[in-house]
Design an enzyme around this catalytic site. Structure first.
Site, short mmCIF file in Angstrom:
data_model
loop_
_atom_site.label_atom_id
_atom_site.label_comp_id
_atom_site.label_asym_id
_atom_site.label_seq_id
_atom_site.Cartn_x
_atom_site.Cartn_y
_atom_site.Cartn_z
N ASP A 1 29.76 -45.14 -11.66
CA ASP A 1 28.32 -44.96 -11.85
C ASP A 1 28.00 -43.48 -12.13
O ASP A 1 28.55 -42.59 -11.48
CB ASP A 1 27.62 -45.40 -10.54
CG ASP A 1 26.12 -45.48 -10.68
OD1 ASP A 1 25.66 -46.27 -11.51
OD2 ASP A 1 25.41 -44.76 -9.96
N GLU B 1 30.48 -44.67 -16.65
CA GLU B 1 29.14 -44.81 -17.20
C GLU B 1 28.73 -43.41 -17.66
O GLU B 1 28.36 -42.56 -16.86
CB GLU B 1 28.14 -45.31 -16.15
CG GLU B 1 26.78 -45.60 -16.77
CD GLU B 1 25.59 -45.44 -15.82
OE1 GLU B 1 24.49 -45.86 -16.19
OE2 GLU B 1 25.75 -44.85 -14.73
#
Ligand code: GLC
Length: 517
Positions: free
Chosen positions: A207, A260
């Site tokens: 993330d 990401e």
């Protein structure tokens, strides 16, 4: 034997755990619900699943606010459920990846609670980004935030604590940023990686992978975004992933990491994807592109030129579903779905791996009319309802039946499902050969048949109008983004089309796979 590592051309299916399937009947999806639907995923023909965070969390950001990185939130199940899920996924031939959230923890994380209780300058505070405020600009003025950074979710990126210091949160105040220059933080995450690798996970989705390191001195931001910013893609972030890669490589099998990474350019993205660093990073360029052959062609060229292990993605839990995006601005109400199906053929024909988001195989639209009281996304709350936020793509899946919760579970669903989703259920679509689900199954099965037989490079074939044609060995993919039909490129056979063909013509909003042998 095909020597290609599994992840290079894998199709990975993103499971937004809260909204996939609810076995416990409390209205929220869970690990046991996923386990019960593994046969569905295996039949769909994906190679791997990626689970969004299921760790203990106050859910200020749907679980992207982690309070304990080594456990399962009771709403999603237990560690034993997780272990069962890994075992069963592997038995179904599916790899399993988990989401790791290293940029920030939850404010309920014991480390942050200790930091709040500890004095300024303490070791406890040094695990996060505490700073003194800026001196008042003039008499009578209040002390200001340490710099001008804004939260991605709106408002300042700083919150003040009772003793007057401020802490940084690039997202919600309930998501304090870690200090990645502190070796204790680095060690902690290496240990967390090992915890899940020991339990058999095949990889991690990282993330906010480009956010961990902030520029020394935390200078104010200028007008630049992403690559030019003191918050994102600082060079030292790559050292972290080199350390992570060593851990991944020390495990048997092939364990992978995908970042990401939101960047401005494919070159910047490529810096994360190196033999001693991340295996892949998300390539959001296509997802950000409009429905246009010129735009798609540029994305494909830029990506293939810069990135060694390309990935493609059209939707995820943070953006408006692509069926709805592609329909915006068209007078034809069926254009969105037709284009979404066409884009899938483009994505699956390209070299590299593809990431699908749950529900796109059903052609789900964004739910735009959720009642304000049902919305949970901090983006909605922090903008005082000015921005709809991301709940519209997170509505629980319709599995069966004719009324909500459509087989999602026995206890309703945490976000209301539309009343007109009966025709979109898995049950209904599985029985209809012309459904979007049947189309996805065919496309994924064909892609599997072609695996290992196509070169890594593509060649452009001249195309008329706003169409794009490319060849990859014996496969030709043609996508028509224009308004009228175009003549199909030369071929022997049609392998699959995203909608009806018109003789030798490819209608608007349609794509096709052709072969010359
Ligand atoms: C990522 C996640 C998003 C989350 C944010 C903060 O962008 O995909 O859902 O809100 O990080 O963790």
């Amino acid at each position: 034997m095909d020597e290609t590592p599994w992840w290079r051309d894998a199709v990975v299916y993103e499971i937004y755990v809260r909204s996939f399937a609810d076995a416990s009947g409390d209205g929220t999806g869970d690990l046991a619900g996923i386990r019960g639907r593994l046969p569905y995923l295996a039949d769909l023909g994906v190679d791997a699943i990626w689970l969004t965070p299921f760790y203990p969390s106050p859910m200020a950001d749907g679980g992207y606010d982690v309070a304990d990185y080594r456990d399962v939130d009771p709403v999603f199940g237990s560690l034993a459920d997780f272990d069962d899920l890994v075992t069963d996924a592997h038995a179904h031939g599916l790899r399993l990846m988990v989401d790791i959230v290293p940029n920030h923890s939850s404010s309920a994380h014991p480390w942050f609670q200790k930091a709040l209780a500890a004095p300024r300058g303490s070791q406890e505070r040094d695990r996060y980004m505490f700073r003194d405020g800026r001196a008042p600009l003039g008499p009578g003025e209040a002390e200001g935030e340490p710099n001008n950074w804004l939260s991605t979710f709106g408002g300042p990126a700083w919150t003040r604590v009772p003793d007057g210091q401020w802490y940084l949160h690039l997202f919600a105040p309930e998501q304090p940023d870690f200090n990645w220059r502190n070796p204790e933080v680095r060690e902690e995450f290496l240990d967390i990686l090992r915890f899940w690798l020991d339990r058999g996970v095949d990889g991690f989705r990282i993330d906010v992978a480009m956010g961990l390191i902030k520029a020394e001195g935390l200078p104010d931001t200028g007008p630049g975004f992403r690559s030019a910013s003191p918050m994102w893609s600082r060079p030292e972030v790559h050292d972290i992933y080199r350390e992570w890669r060593r851990v991944l490589d020390s495990y048997p099998g092939t364990r992978v990491a995908i970042g990401e990474v939101w960047t401005d350019s494919a070159e910047d993205l490529a810096r994360y994807v190196r033999p001693d660093e991340l295996h892949q990073s998300f390539n959001f360029a296509w997802l950000e592109a409009p429905w246009s052959a010129t735009a798609f062609r540029k994305v494909i060229d830029d990506t293939l030129r810069a990135v060694a292990a390309p990935t493609w993605v059209l939707s995820n839990h943070d953006v408006v579903r692509h069926r709805t995006r592609y329909g915006e601005g068209s007078l034809d109400p069926s254009a969105g779905l037709a284009r979404a199906r066409a884009a899938l053929l483009g994505m699956l024909a390209l070299p590299g791996s593809a990431y699908l988001y749950q529900g796109e195989e059903l052609g789900l639209p964004e739910v735009t009319d959720l009642p304000p009281q049902a919305r949970q996304d901090p983006v909605f709350k922090r903008s005082n309802g000015e921005l709809p936020g991301r709940d519209g793509c997170r509505v629980p899946l319709p599995w069966s039946g004719t009324a909500p919760p459509y087989g999602f579970g026995d206890g309703g669903s945490w976000l209301p499902q539309p009343d007109d989703w009966a025709e979109l259920t898995v049950e209904r679509q599985a029985a209809d050969t012309s459904s979007t689900l049947s189309f996805y199954r065919r496309a994924l099965a064909l892609r599997r048949d072609l695996r290992g037989t196509l070169p890594d490079a593509i060649e452009w074939v001249p195309a008329p109008g706003d169409a794009l044609f490319f060849r990859r060995g014996r496969l030709t993919c043609a996508i028509n983004c224009g308004e009228g039909p175009v003549r199909l490129p030369p071929h022997e056979r049609v392998l699959l089309s995203s909608g009806p063909l018109d003789g030798v013509d490819l209608p608007a909003d349609t794509a096709v796979w052709l072969t010359d042998r």
